[in-house]
Design an enzyme around this catalytic site. Structure first.
Site: not given
Length: 343
Positions: A129, A271, A301
């Site tokens: 990520c 994030h 997400n």
């Protein structure tokens, strides 16, 4: 620890973000609908609205038939070039930076480039990520080194393709639960030299001993074939514990090094995995909630596209001199900060 702390000297080149765009699939998948699909496929009996109550995610976007990671990257890339007033040939570096890709080989950057019609040096960067922020930092370094004049960094994330919709039992449901937070998205930025502002500070911290805590383990030399390894699996609770243990140190270093307080940032992009996770981040770091751009309840997400989507949502509100902070949290495990000032 891998750092890049030195601010450019007054006569040195600065690299900044000069255009931003994002792309979302049209198809919306609510948590209620996702839970219905899981229970129908597995036969498991789950508490009403469990997914939404546990994650704080009401919906997310998912690609449809014939849409891929490159599809979202191309959409975002075209929009970013248009907003910058550039043609594809004006870019001499194209970085596809994503946790997901179209295929193992060739690099998805070439697929994106073929669709855009550019002829730039093209490569992939991947780091879970944190991929998109790593891609931005890689492009910045190449511009500063004189290897490129203008870069287009794109991401296309399709983690919905790694969700296990038919777990065989409670154990598989738990092992793949983090996958039920996933949403698909794309983002893009144009990077080039600027006279002022730009990317002021970058810092990373890695704890690679935790690489096996979660991921999609298929498609490489360890598990080249077999669907079993193409689903996301991992311990979300353990990942959270790792981030809680080490996640504030990189933020503390950034604030001490730059002399910037939370109030000096117009926005803080972080994030976002779930709402409880985001609330815990605020509690641990002290980041004011009004500095956050909260996307997880409606978009889930989005892996590395998360920070790009957040930036795109507020980019037009930013004025020259406004600073923002990117906070990346990625499996592996890596934590990354980037301070950017709008020129």
């Amino acid at each position: 620890m891998d750092t890049d702390h030195a601010a450019p000297a007054p006569t040195a080149r600065r690299v900044g973000i000069t255009a931003v765009a994002s792309a979302l699939p049209e198809r919306e998948v609510t948590s209620c609908r996702l839970q219905e699909r899981i229970t129908a496929a597995s036969g498991l009996s789950l508490p009403a609205r469990m997914l939404e109550r546990v994650t704080g995610i009401a919906s997310r976007r998912a690609v449809g038939e014939g849409e891929y990671a490159s599809t979202l990257a191309v959409r975002a890339g075209r929009a970013a070039l248009e907003r910058a007033g550039l043609a594809p040939y004006d870019v001499d570096l194209l970085v596809f930076a994503s946790a997901t890709r179209d295929m193992v080989e060739p690099a998805t950057a070439h697929i994106v480039q073929a669709e855009l019609g550019s002829r730039a040096h093209a490569l992939d960067v991947t780091n879970a990520c944190n991929s998109f922020v790593n891609g931005i930092d890689t492009a910045r370094a190449m511009i500063l080194a004189g290897r490129a004049r203008r870069a287009l960094v794109v991401t296309g994330e399709t983690p919905s393709r790694a969700v296990r919709h038919a777990p065989s039992g409670p154990e598989q449901l738990r092992d793949g639960f983090a996958g039920y937070t996933f949403g698909d998205a794309g983002a893009a930025v144009v990077l080039e030299a600027v006279d002022r502002g730009g990317i002021l500070d970058v810092d990373t911290e890695t704890h690679s001993e935790h690489w096996s805590v979660g991921g999609i383990f298929g498609g490489g030399s360890r598990h080249p074939r077999g669907d079993e390894h193409t689903y996301f699996q991992g311990d979300g609770g353990e990942l959270r514990e790792v981030f809680e243990k080490v996640g504030t140190s990189v933020l503390d270093r950034m604030r001490h090094r730059t002399g910037l307080a939370w109030e000096d940032f117009r926005y803080v992009f972080v994030h976002q995995v779930t709402m409880p996770y985001l609330e815990r981040f605020v509690e641990l770091t002290g980041v004011p909630r009004d500095r956050l751009v909260v996307t997880v309840p409606e978009l889930g997400n989005m892996a590395s596209a998360t920070l790009g989507v957040q930036l795109d949502r507020v980019h037009e509100r930013l004025r020259p001199g406004d600073r923002v902070l990117f906070v990346g949290l990625g499996g592996g495990v890596s934590i990354m900060t980037m301070v950017w000032e709008k020129a």
